[in-house]
Design a protein around this motif. Structure first.
Motif, mmCIF file in Angstrom:
data_model
loop_
_atom_site.group_PDB
_atom_site.id
_atom_site.type_symbol
_atom_site.label_atom_id
_atom_site.label_comp_id
_atom_site.label_asym_id
_atom_site.label_seq_id
_atom_site.Cartn_x
_atom_site.Cartn_y
_atom_site.Cartn_z
ATOM 1 N N ILE A 98 3.544 -34.248 3.931
ATOM 2 C CA ILE A 98 4.610 -33.557 3.366
ATOM 3 C C ILE A 98 4.189 -33.372 1.781
ATOM 4 O O ILE A 98 4.022 -34.603 1.173
ATOM 5 N N SER A 99 4.512 -32.501 1.213
ATOM 6 C CA SER A 99 4.519 -32.339 -0.093
ATOM 7 C C SER A 99 5.832 -31.222 -0.665
ATOM 8 O O SER A 99 5.898 -30.194 -0.218
ATOM 9 N N PRO A 100 6.770 -31.740 -1.686
ATOM 10 C CA PRO A 100 6.647 -33.076 -2.138
ATOM 11 C C PRO A 100 6.901 -34.436 -1.277
ATOM 12 O O PRO A 100 7.853 -34.092 -0.433
ATOM 13 N N GLU A 101 6.273 -35.534 -1.711
ATOM 14 C CA GLU A 101 6.825 -36.507 -1.054
ATOM 15 C C GLU A 101 8.302 -37.327 -1.056
ATOM 16 O O GLU A 101 9.055 -37.914 -0.231
ATOM 17 N N THR A 102 8.665 -36.699 -2.281
ATOM 18 C CA THR A 102 10.001 -37.375 -2.725
ATOM 19 C C THR A 102 10.728 -36.238 -3.596
ATOM 20 O O THR A 102 9.985 -35.322 -3.891
ATOM 21 N N VAL A 103 12.033 -36.228 -3.385
ATOM 22 C CA VAL A 103 12.849 -35.172 -4.263
ATOM 23 C C VAL A 103 13.874 -36.103 -4.555
ATOM 24 O O VAL A 103 14.643 -36.989 -4.452
ATOM 25 N N THR A 104 14.650 -35.549 -5.833
ATOM 26 C CA THR A 104 15.527 -35.943 -6.695
ATOM 27 C C THR A 104 16.689 -35.223 -6.254
ATOM 28 O O THR A 104 16.830 -33.887 -6.715
ATOM 29 N N VAL A 105 17.712 -35.976 -6.123
ATOM 30 C CA VAL A 105 19.044 -35.079 -5.848
ATOM 31 C C VAL A 105 20.131 -35.505 -7.130
ATOM 32 O O VAL A 105 20.419 -36.798 -7.357
ATOM 33 N N SER A 106 20.660 -34.622 -7.668
ATOM 34 C CA SER A 106 21.704 -34.701 -8.823
ATOM 35 C C SER A 106 22.883 -34.132 -8.542
ATOM 36 O O SER A 106 23.007 -33.108 -8.021
ATOM 37 N N GLY A 107 24.097 -34.764 -8.966
ATOM 38 C CA GLY A 107 25.245 -34.179 -8.661
ATOM 39 C C GLY A 107 26.286 -35.411 -8.966
ATOM 40 O O GLY A 107 26.049 -36.441 -9.512
ATOM 41 N N PRO A 108 27.738 -35.058 -8.702
ATOM 42 C CA PRO A 108 28.674 -36.048 -8.961
ATOM 43 C C PRO A 108 28.269 -37.473 -7.828
ATOM 44 O O PRO A 108 27.934 -37.296 -6.830
ATOM 45 N N ILE A 109 28.555 -38.407 -8.631
ATOM 46 C CA ILE A 109 28.051 -39.777 -8.004
ATOM 47 C C ILE A 109 28.750 -39.717 -6.743
ATOM 48 O O ILE A 109 28.087 -40.537 -5.704
ATOM 49 N N GLU A 110 30.112 -39.529 -6.369
ATOM 50 C CA GLU A 110 30.663 -39.706 -5.022
ATOM 51 C C GLU A 110 29.914 -38.892 -4.239
ATOM 52 O O GLU A 110 29.655 -39.421 -3.055
ATOM 53 N N GLN A 111 29.246 -37.472 -4.297
ATOM 54 C CA GLN A 111 28.798 -36.614 -3.458
ATOM 55 C C GLN A 111 27.370 -37.312 -3.307
ATOM 56 O O GLN A 111 26.851 -37.290 -1.694
ATOM 57 N N VAL A 112 26.519 -37.663 -4.169
ATOM 58 C CA VAL A 112 25.312 -38.238 -3.929
ATOM 59 C C VAL A 112 25.237 -39.591 -2.864
ATOM 60 O O VAL A 112 24.290 -39.701 -2.409
ATOM 61 N N ASN A 113 26.447 -40.337 -3.305
ATOM 62 C CA ASN A 113 26.657 -41.524 -2.396
ATOM 63 C C ASN A 113 26.467 -41.185 -1.024
ATOM 64 O O ASN A 113 26.343 -42.245 -0.102
ATOM 65 N N ARG A 114 26.914 -39.983 -0.783
ATOM 66 C CA ARG A 114 27.343 -39.746 0.896
ATOM 67 C C ARG A 114 25.872 -39.416 1.597
ATOM 68 O O ARG A 114 25.536 -39.371 2.623
ATOM 69 N N ILE A 115 24.787 -39.278 0.563
ATOM 70 C CA ILE A 115 23.505 -38.790 1.151
ATOM 71 C C ILE A 115 22.661 -39.978 1.678
ATOM 72 O O ILE A 115 22.455 -41.147 0.945
ATOM 73 N N ALA A 116 22.155 -40.039 2.947
ATOM 74 C CA ALA A 116 21.283 -41.093 3.287
ATOM 75 C C ALA A 116 19.816 -40.583 3.420
ATOM 76 O O ALA A 116 19.090 -41.587 3.242
ATOM 77 N N ARG A 117 19.652 -39.734 3.724
ATOM 78 C CA ARG A 117 18.100 -39.056 4.031
ATOM 79 C C ARG A 117 18.168 -37.574 3.584
ATOM 80 O O ARG A 117 18.862 -36.918 3.729
ATOM 81 N N VAL A 118 17.028 -37.423 3.420
ATOM 82 C CA VAL A 118 16.435 -35.990 2.981
ATOM 83 C C VAL A 118 15.388 -35.642 3.925
ATOM 84 O O VAL A 118 14.444 -36.198 3.996
ATOM 85 N N VAL A 119 15.575 -34.571 4.716
ATOM 86 C CA VAL A 119 14.733 -34.334 5.933
ATOM 87 C C VAL A 119 14.332 -32.734 5.935
ATOM 88 O O VAL A 119 14.909 -31.837 5.859
ATOM 89 N N ALA A 120 12.969 -32.628 6.233
ATOM 90 C CA ALA A 120 12.264 -31.500 6.560
ATOM 91 C C ALA A 120 12.135 -31.131 8.071
ATOM 92 O O ALA A 120 11.693 -31.961 8.627
ATOM 93 N N ILE A 121 13.208 -30.277 8.568
ATOM 94 C CA ILE A 121 13.411 -30.217 10.008
ATOM 95 C C ILE A 121 12.389 -28.960 10.353
ATOM 96 O O ILE A 121 12.776 -27.850 10.001
ATOM 97 N N LEU A 122 11.471 -29.253 11.517
ATOM 98 C CA LEU A 122 10.927 -28.068 12.197
ATOM 99 C C LEU A 122 11.232 -28.085 13.649
ATOM 100 O O LEU A 122 11.557 -28.821 14.393
ATOM 101 N N GLU A 123 11.946 -26.752 13.922
ATOM 102 C CA GLU A 123 12.737 -26.218 15.114
ATOM 103 C C GLU A 123 11.350 -25.619 16.085
ATOM 104 O O GLU A 123 10.990 -24.385 15.424
ATOM 105 N N ALA A 124 10.720 -26.352 16.948
ATOM 106 C CA ALA A 124 9.750 -25.535 17.637
ATOM 107 C C ALA A 124 9.766 -26.217 19.259
ATOM 108 O O ALA A 124 10.037 -27.096 19.251
#
Length: 324
Positions: free
Chosen positions: A162-188
């Protein structure tokens, strides 16, 4: 000469009359054929500008009171026909906002390819927009890969790159705290060859549910994923028995557990592979009452293989466990 003078004077008069009638005709067409009127444009999208100024102060917009508005414009009918919610936006500038609740004016942004000279904003609904500003939170997540589907029978998916291996998420602290995972999904389904391509990044909460209502920004919207798909094949495990000390292969019984293993690789690499040899057992090394251990480093599959051999003469039963 007097005649010529009168003709020249008459020609100037004709020119003045032509200009006058042309202006009157233009006014007639404008007022009668293309009259100015007032008309609403519904569902005009709200466009936020100046957000980078807030971000530089460690702030961001967490909520906005309206995503669309209604704007009444006064303009000639021909111009009105060219204006709609697809080419008009309501621009609200947040660059001067402070942390907390801000009430802001907004103005319509009109398309450049339409003659909007003289267009007047007659009314707006709502009259103002409420913008809530909070502290900006940034957090880095490891990008995960998820296959929603299956590989074809007889195939196996490898580890995705996977490239990039990491991603930075920026936004209101309450909304960022709701995020647990960032996923690239392949439907096949029934994948039988390597996949390589860009996949959109999906935000998931701690329950694995997709988050679609967040006002956050990502350092990358897509990840380039390479997923190897290889053939799997079951092959036999074997060992070579070397006669010695009066004992032959007829005197020995060898049992390998497991008898087979599953290997993966390309179609070409596995086509001629029918067995994997663990090495050899020399019967001449056997001594009465002395345990013999054999290590076969040929196989590096991380398996614990139990090999039992029985020599029906002067050798006792021996059980040897070999680990890789």
């Amino acid at each position: 000469s007097a005649l010529m003078k009168r003709l020249r004077q008459s020609k100037g008069l004709y020119v003045l009359l032509s200009v006058f009638f042309a202006v009157m005709l233009w006014l007639y067409v404008r007022e009668v054929e293309d009259p100015t009127g007032r008309a609403p444009i519904y569902n005009v999208p709200v466009e936020i500008v100046g957000l980078n100024v807030l971000n530089n102060q460690g702030l961001t917009v967490s909520d906005i009171s309206a995503d669309t508005v209604t704007i009444w414009l006064e303009a000639p009918a021909s111009v009105q026909d060219s204006l709609n919610a697809k080419n008009v936006t309501a621009v609200v500038d947040v660059s001067r906002c402070v942390e907390g609740v801000n009430e802001l004016e907004y103005e319509p942004s009109l398309p450049n390819n339409v003659n909007t000279a003289g267009v007047v904003t007659a009314d707006k609904d709502p009259a103002t927009i409420i913008v809530t500003v909070e502290k900006l939170e940034s957090r880095t997540f490891t990008v995960e890969f998820q296959l929603q589907g299956s590989v074809a029978e007889g195939y196996q998916a490898g580890t995705a790159a996977i490239s990039p291996e990491t991603v930075t998420v920026s936004g209101p602290i309450e909304q960022v705290n709701r995020i647990a995972r960032v996923v690239a999904i392949l439907e096949a389904t029934d994948l039988s060859q390597q996949y390589a391509g860009n996949l959109p990044l999906t935000l998931l909460d701690s329950s694995g549910e997709e988050l679609t209502d967040l006002e956050v920004t990502l350092s990358a919207e897509y990840a380039y994923v390479v997923l190897p798909v290889v053939v799997v094949k079951e092959v036999d495990l074997t060992v070579e028995v070397i006669p010695g000390g009066g004992a032959t292969e007829e005197n020995a019984t060898v049992k390998i557990e497991p008898e087979t293993i599953t290997v993966a690789g390309s179609q070409e690499a596995l086509e001629a592979l029918t067995e994997i040899s663990l090495g050899s057992v020399a019967l001449s090394q056997g001594e009465w009452g002395v345990a013999v251990q054999y290590a076969f480093p040929v196989l590096a599959f991380g398996l614990g293989i139990l090999m039992t051999f029985l020599i029906r003469q002067r050798f006792r039963n021996r059980t040897n466990r070999i680990h890789w």
